[in-house]
Design a protein around this motif. Structure first.
Motif, PDB file in Angstrom:
ATOM      1  N   GLN A 104       0.832  -1.206   0.000  1.00 52.17           N
ATOM      2  CA  GLN A 104       0.000   0.000   0.000  1.00 52.17           C
ATOM      3  C   GLN A 104       0.865   1.254   0.000  1.00 52.17           C
ATOM      4  OE1 GLN A 104      -2.857   0.116   3.195  1.00 52.17           O
ATOM      5  NE2 GLN A 104      -3.208   2.311   2.989  1.00 52.17           N
ATOM      6  N   GLU A 155      -2.360   5.207   7.285  1.00 47.52           N
ATOM      7  CA  GLU A 155      -3.745   5.365   6.851  1.00 47.52           C
ATOM      8  C   GLU A 155      -4.360   6.698   7.255  1.00 47.52           C
ATOM      9  OE1 GLU A 155      -5.853   1.971   8.291  1.00 47.52           O
ATOM     10  OE2 GLU A 155      -4.992   0.617   6.775  1.00 47.52           O
ATOM     11  N   ASP A 172       0.358   3.522  -3.283  1.00 46.73           N
ATOM     12  CA  ASP A 172      -0.357   4.779  -3.057  1.00 46.73           C
ATOM     13  C   ASP A 172       0.570   5.981  -3.033  1.00 46.73           C
ATOM     14  OD1 ASP A 172      -2.502   3.140  -2.856  1.00 46.73           O
ATOM     15  OD2 ASP A 172      -2.824   3.396  -0.702  1.00 46.73           O
TER      16      ASP A 172
END
Length: 685
Positions: A501, A537, A505
């Motif tokens: 991730q 996050e 991202d």
């Protein structure tokens, strides 16, 4: 309602008191001069409880204050002495010294340690059925709870009876018994922080003298009336039961006082090891106790025509000139008797923490030779408060006498059941012999338990209520903790997925180094620390350099500096890539149980030794934590999307309140407070 974290990101590793660079030896394997010290320490700690039983056992059997007193006659004396002799022989010598002490878990004993053996494979490679293991484990937790209840009652009874002994010298001291007792209790618990070895060395010479004195006093009486030696034959115990079944049955509730302290031999195994306990029992304690009981029986046989109740046959077994010295020695010995269950309680709680039945508490190891020698501050002071309350509430040892032994009887019965299964399944002892022996011992303990229940209204309810409360706390914590761990693992997710991730991202990388303490995975897989996931996050950033640190505690007291730390292989991402800019470094730090768990110092030494590109001077330290929040209302949540632990309503407050006992992880690992960040997640209970 919010509470501190119930669990922490790093594996539990209680702080020690010293630091060194040499390995120690496993538990129960002292070396050099340590053997003599352990033998003396065992005398001062392990045998205090059972060693002072002769003071009150025989006297209570014939006491008119007992709800079921035994009439004084030659047959009754011989029958009861025979029952006491064979109870001590079968329960302590055969069961505990001969069998139970063999069931050690890395040198540690006690019921909490015993139940861990149930999950292991037998010699045939098979495991016990999960249902049987679950049932025996629940029984083991109940037995451990009863032992902890006994840890509260024994000091109260012991110290009270010790101080009441001065009334033999001067009855005018009666009003001062409770105040003096309270002072002694506070002092007794205050010295526990110096460690079992130190306390044992101080108490050992006193108890060695005690056993010599009571043995000689008993031998003096036996030589004057050797007919009492007939009681060594079990036929007198059996004959007494057949001739007076009612009297003999109710007498069992008092006979059991002769084996109170037997479970402490096993609970204190981690403090001194099997060899020291076995030698001390067989060569000094056991002979001294048998001579003392036989001597009191000989005294009663020679004075059957005495009018009135039998008073203090133990003290009457010495010449009048030795009475005052014996009272003083008995006072000291009976105070010391509390030590056996106090140290046993420390061991039981430590094992309960490791097995997940209690939250992580601050535990200090006090010996470089024996891993089981520990001091648990919270337990020490909680026990002291409980003992003080019992002393104030009951005010005399007589009022607590009927509660004394009830917890031990239940604990021994449970230990017998579990050790029978362990001997048959794991040791491969002949099943017919194991079942016959275990069944006979269990039947004996059931008789003791039934006799004790007949005095439920006279105080025997006390240990049962305390034990039930402790059992509820431990099972509630275990159930809630297991659910929290599952939810936490789900929230953490695989580390590889989080790294993917980060790359996909395009998460921004900020200058500096971040050190995340992570849990040591049992199956070798790695999960993402909650603090690291929260950073990615919610803040959408990650430091340029990331270090993941897991902490392990070894069975050795010290780990050499060059073996403290090791670097794991790079973490592969979802595409199998094992190297890349900014990939985290995974590190495992290993500390001996006596070492101070100084994570920054150990990590700095590793960075220098391995030449890692990590700057720790200005690094930020991240702890992952779980915040337990009690759900409001009648439902199990408030609709904010927090994961939920489903517990009955009455258990919610208990679980969250128990979590408050968890020690501070940042202090345990010596993290710099100014640069430590605590992040994590919330779980509703």
């Amino acid at each position: 309602m919010t509470t501190p974290a119930a669990t922490d990101a790093a594996a539990p590793a209680p702080p020690g008191t010293d630091r060194a660079t040499a390995h120690g030896r496993p538990a129960g394997q002292p070396h050099g001069p340590g053997r003599s010290a352990l033998l003396l320490g065992a005398l001062g700690v392990v045998f205090g409880d059972i060693g002072t039983s002769p003071i009150y056992t025989v006297q209570t059997l014939f006491s008119p204050d007992d709800p079921h007193p035994v009439p004084l006659s030659a047959d009754n004396v011989l029958g009861l002495v025979s029952m006491v002799f064979w109870s001590v022989t079968l329960v302590v010598t055969v069961l505990y010294v001969g069998v139970v002490l063999r069931a050690d878990n890395h040198g540690e004993g006690g019921l909490m340690s015993l139940i861990t053996l149930l999950g292991r494979r037998g010699r045939d490679g098979r495991r016990l059925s999960p249902r049987l293991v679950a049932g025996l484990t629940a029984a083991g937790i109940a037995g451990a709870s009863l032992f902890l209840a006994d840890s509260m009652i024994t000091p109260a009874v012991s110290v009270l009876s010790a101080v009441e002994g001065v009334e033999v010298v001067n009855a005018g001291f009666a009003p001062f018994v409770v105040p003096i007792t309270l002072v002694i209790v506070v002092v007794l618990f205050a010295v526990q922080r110096y460690g079992t070895a130190t306390v044992g060395r101080a108490f050992g010479p006193v108890m060695a003298l005690w056993f010599v004195v009571i043995g000689v006093a008993g031998l003096f009486q036996v030589l004057g009336n050797p007919s009492v030696l007939r009681a060594l034959s079990p036929t007198y115990a059996v004959g007494f039961f057949l001739a007076e079944p009612g009297i003999a049955f109710f007498a069992l509730a008092t006979v059991v006082l002769s084996v109170t302290g037997a479970e402490a031999l096993y609970a204190d195994l981690g403090h001194f090891g099997r060899p020291a306990i076995t030698r001390a029992w067989l060569f000094l304690v056991y002979p001294a106790l048998l001579l003392s009981y036989a001597g009191q029986g000989a005294l009663l046989l020679g004075d059957l025509s005495a009018a009135g109740p039998v008073k203090a046959p133990f003290f009457l077994s010495v010449p009048s000139w030795a009475l005052v010295p014996l009272v003083v020695l008995a006072t000291a010995a009976t105070v010391i008797a509390s030590q056996a269950v106090i140290t046993g309680a420390f061991s039981a709680v430590r094992q309960a923490v490791r097995l997940g039945y209690l939250p992580r508490l601050r535990i200090t190891h006090t010996s470089a030779h024996t891993i089981g020698q520990v001091y648990v501050p919270w337990v020490n002071w909680a026990l002291m408060v409980a003992v003080v309350l019992l002393v104030v509430a009951f005010e005399s040892s007589a009022a607590l006498a009927f509660a004394y032994g009830m917890a031990v009887t239940g604990t021994i019965l449970i230990s017998t059941s579990i050790i029978t299964v362990v001997a048959a399944h794991q040791w491969s002892w002949p099943r017919p012999v194991v079942i016959a022996g275990g069944g006979a011992m269990a039947l004996l303990m059931l008789l003791f338990l039934a006799a004790g229940l007949s005095k439920l209204s006279h105080g025997a309810w006390v240990p049962l209520v305390i034990g039930a409360a402790l059992f509820t706390v431990m099972t509630t914590w275990n159930r809630g903790r297991a659910t929290v761990t599952r939810l936490r693992t789900r929230q953490e997710g695989p580390l590889e997925a989080l790294l993917t991730q980060v790359h996909e991202d395009g998460v921004a990388r900020v200058p500096g180094t971040a050190v995340y303490l992570n849990r040591a995975a049992e199956d070798g897989s790695s999960t993402a620390p909650l603090a690291m996931r929260a950073t990615v996050e919610h803040l959408h950033v990650l430091h340029e350099r990331v270090v993941l640190v897991a902490v392990e505690t070894t069975q050795s007291p010290y780990v050499p500096l060059d073996e403290v730390a090791r670097v794991l292989r790079p973490v592969p991402d979802a595409e199998g890539r094992t190297e890349g800019p900014g990939d985290p470094v995974q590190v495992v730090l290993r500390f001996g149980y006596m070492q101070r768990t100084d994570v920054p110092d150990a990590l700095a030494a590793l960075v220098e030794r391995e030449g890692l590109d990590v700057d720790l001077d200005g690094a930020s330290w991240f702890l992952s934590t779980i915040e337990l929040r009690r759900a409001s209302g009648d439902d199990d949540g408030d609709g904010d999307g927090s994961p939920q632990v489903h517990l009955p309503r009455w258990q919610r407050g208990l679980f969250t309140a128990t979590s408050r006992l968890t020690t501070d992880a940042a202090r345990s690992f010596d993290l710099p407070s100014a640069r430590t960040v605590v992040m994590g997640s919330r779980i509703e209970v």
